[in-house]
Design a protein around this motif. Sequence first.
Motif, short mmCIF file in Angstrom:
data_model
loop_
_atom_site.label_atom_id
_atom_site.label_comp_id
_atom_site.label_asym_id
_atom_site.label_seq_id
_atom_site.Cartn_x
_atom_site.Cartn_y
_atom_site.Cartn_z
N ARG A 2 0.88 -1.17 0.04
CA ARG A 2 -0.04 0.08 0.05
C ARG A 2 0.91 1.28 0.06
O ARG A 2 1.79 1.41 0.76
CB ARG A 2 -0.99 -0.10 1.12
CG ARG A 2 -1.98 -1.21 1.22
CD ARG A 2 -2.86 -1.08 2.49
NE ARG A 2 -1.91 -1.31 3.80
CZ ARG A 2 -1.70 -2.26 4.37
NH1 ARG A 2 -2.79 -3.42 4.04
NH2 ARG A 2 -1.04 -2.47 5.38
N SER A 3 0.50 2.11 -1.03
CA SER A 3 1.23 3.63 -1.22
C SER A 3 0.64 4.48 -1.12
O SER A 3 -0.49 4.70 -1.57
CB SER A 3 2.21 3.23 -2.34
OG SER A 3 3.04 2.15 -2.42
N LEU A 4 0.99 5.62 -0.49
CA LEU A 4 0.23 6.89 -0.37
C LEU A 4 1.23 7.88 -0.92
O LEU A 4 2.47 8.03 -0.71
CB LEU A 4 0.02 7.28 1.13
CG LEU A 4 -0.72 8.69 1.26
CD1 LEU A 4 -2.24 8.38 0.69
CD2 LEU A 4 -0.98 8.96 2.85
N ILE A 5 0.64 8.44 -2.14
CA ILE A 5 1.44 9.80 -2.66
C ILE A 5 1.03 11.17 -2.63
O ILE A 5 -0.22 11.44 -2.88
CB ILE A 5 1.46 9.55 -4.34
CG1 ILE A 5 1.61 8.04 -4.60
CG2 ILE A 5 2.29 10.33 -4.90
CD1 ILE A 5 3.06 7.44 -4.25
N HIS A 16 3.40 10.47 -10.94
CA HIS A 16 4.43 9.51 -10.05
C HIS A 16 3.67 8.35 -9.92
O HIS A 16 4.14 7.41 -9.81
CB HIS A 16 4.96 10.27 -8.92
CG HIS A 16 5.79 9.34 -8.14
ND1 HIS A 16 6.98 9.04 -8.56
CD2 HIS A 16 5.44 8.86 -6.92
CE1 HIS A 16 7.54 8.19 -7.36
NE2 HIS A 16 6.72 7.98 -6.47
N ALA A 17 2.52 8.22 -9.17
CA ALA A 17 1.71 7.05 -9.09
C ALA A 17 1.48 6.07 -10.27
O ALA A 17 1.56 5.13 -10.14
CB ALA A 17 0.38 7.57 -8.36
N GLU A 18 1.08 7.01 -11.31
CA GLU A 18 1.11 6.09 -12.43
C GLU A 18 2.18 5.27 -12.99
O GLU A 18 2.30 4.33 -13.32
CB GLU A 18 0.23 6.97 -13.69
CG GLU A 18 -1.19 7.42 -13.44
CD GLU A 18 -1.56 8.39 -14.39
OE1 GLU A 18 -0.67 8.68 -15.61
OE2 GLU A 18 -2.66 9.07 -14.26
N GLY A 19 3.11 5.83 -12.58
CA GLY A 19 4.55 5.41 -13.03
C GLY A 19 4.80 4.22 -12.22
O GLY A 19 5.48 3.25 -12.65
N LEU A 20 4.36 4.27 -10.90
CA LEU A 20 4.67 3.14 -10.01
C LEU A 20 3.70 1.92 -10.57
O LEU A 20 4.28 0.84 -10.26
CB LEU A 20 4.02 3.63 -8.66
CG LEU A 20 4.80 4.44 -7.88
CD1 LEU A 20 4.28 4.80 -6.67
CD2 LEU A 20 6.33 4.09 -7.69
N VAL A 21 2.72 1.94 -11.43
CA VAL A 21 1.86 1.03 -11.73
C VAL A 21 1.97 0.52 -13.20
O VAL A 21 1.47 -0.47 -13.55
CB VAL A 21 0.45 1.03 -11.31
CG1 VAL A 21 0.24 1.20 -9.75
CG2 VAL A 21 -0.26 2.31 -12.05
N ALA A 22 2.67 1.41 -13.96
CA ALA A 22 2.73 1.40 -15.40
C ALA A 22 3.11 -0.01 -16.01
O ALA A 22 2.61 -0.60 -16.96
CB ALA A 22 3.67 2.26 -15.79
N SER A 75 -11.76 -7.50 -4.30
CA SER A 75 -10.30 -7.72 -4.92
C SER A 75 -9.94 -7.66 -6.30
O SER A 75 -11.00 -7.69 -7.00
CB SER A 75 -9.85 -9.20 -4.45
OG SER A 75 -10.76 -10.00 -5.19
N HIS A 76 -8.87 -7.31 -6.72
CA HIS A 76 -8.52 -7.24 -8.08
C HIS A 76 -7.23 -7.55 -8.42
O HIS A 76 -6.18 -7.71 -7.50
CB HIS A 76 -8.20 -5.57 -8.41
CG HIS A 76 -7.90 -5.21 -9.65
ND1 HIS A 76 -8.63 -5.29 -10.92
CD2 HIS A 76 -6.92 -4.64 -10.25
CE1 HIS A 76 -8.22 -5.03 -12.09
NE2 HIS A 76 -6.96 -4.56 -11.73
N ARG A 77 -6.78 -8.58 -9.28
CA ARG A 77 -5.79 -9.15 -9.61
C ARG A 77 -4.52 -8.46 -9.85
O ARG A 77 -3.40 -8.60 -9.44
CB ARG A 77 -5.93 -10.05 -10.96
CG ARG A 77 -4.89 -10.96 -11.47
CD ARG A 77 -5.33 -11.98 -12.49
NE ARG A 77 -5.93 -11.38 -13.65
CZ ARG A 77 -5.12 -11.04 -14.56
NH1 ARG A 77 -3.66 -11.11 -14.71
NH2 ARG A 77 -5.52 -10.40 -15.62
N GLY A 78 -4.53 -7.11 -10.21
CA GLY A 78 -3.32 -6.32 -10.55
C GLY A 78 -3.35 -5.12 -9.59
O GLY A 78 -4.43 -5.12 -8.56
N PRO A 79 -2.61 -4.24 -9.73
CA PRO A 79 -2.58 -3.05 -8.70
C PRO A 79 -3.85 -2.08 -9.12
O PRO A 79 -4.43 -1.83 -10.11
CB PRO A 79 -1.44 -2.16 -9.29
CG PRO A 79 -0.99 -2.75 -10.83
CD PRO A 79 -1.61 -4.00 -10.68
N THR A 80 -4.45 -1.60 -7.94
CA THR A 80 -5.46 -0.47 -7.77
C THR A 80 -4.60 0.98 -7.71
O THR A 80 -3.86 1.06 -6.54
CB THR A 80 -6.36 -0.84 -6.99
OG1 THR A 80 -7.02 -2.09 -7.25
CG2 THR A 80 -7.45 0.38 -6.97
#
Length: 175
Positions: A2-5, A16-22, A75-80
């Motif tokens: 879990r990350s907070l930006i 930045h957040a989008e780059g973390l999950v791209a 639940s979701h298989r990938g990042p949210t």
Amino acid sequence: MRSLILGGARSGKSAHAEGLVARAEPVRYVATGRRNPSDDDWSSRIDRHRDSRPAHWLTVEVASAADLVAVLSDSHRGPTLVDDLGTWLTGAFDDLAAWDSPRGTVTPAVDALVDVVARYTGDLVMVTPEVGLGVVPESAAGRLFRDEIGSLNSRLADQCDSVHLVVAGLAVELK
């Protein structure tokens, strides 16, 4: 994870957040900005933001504060990626017509969000405005929002594995 930006307006926190999950698949993007039929500028911003994301990302638009809690309960298989908690909190105030109410009126909605984040088992990235670095807001509603988002950010930071502050497009890891 879990990350907070955190970051100010136009700081680069969403990028930045989008780059973390791209590089992860499939990304579930949860948009908290609600459309307002009488605000063409806001609708255009939402459309531009949506058009800038990869077409294969699943986008979920929440229409109430409770919707975000419900989405994160599934639940979701990938990042949210949740973008952003400032517009979510604004919606929570709107849902309750609480802009002139005492502090704490939105606490049940905030408690529900913090609880679902604490229980979230997948990868979760949340974007939120960092406020309170400048002057005290002139209006009571502005001070109320500042106080409530500050409290929400602190509570969520406590639940997160990583916390980043973004300033001028540069991210600093706080936790």
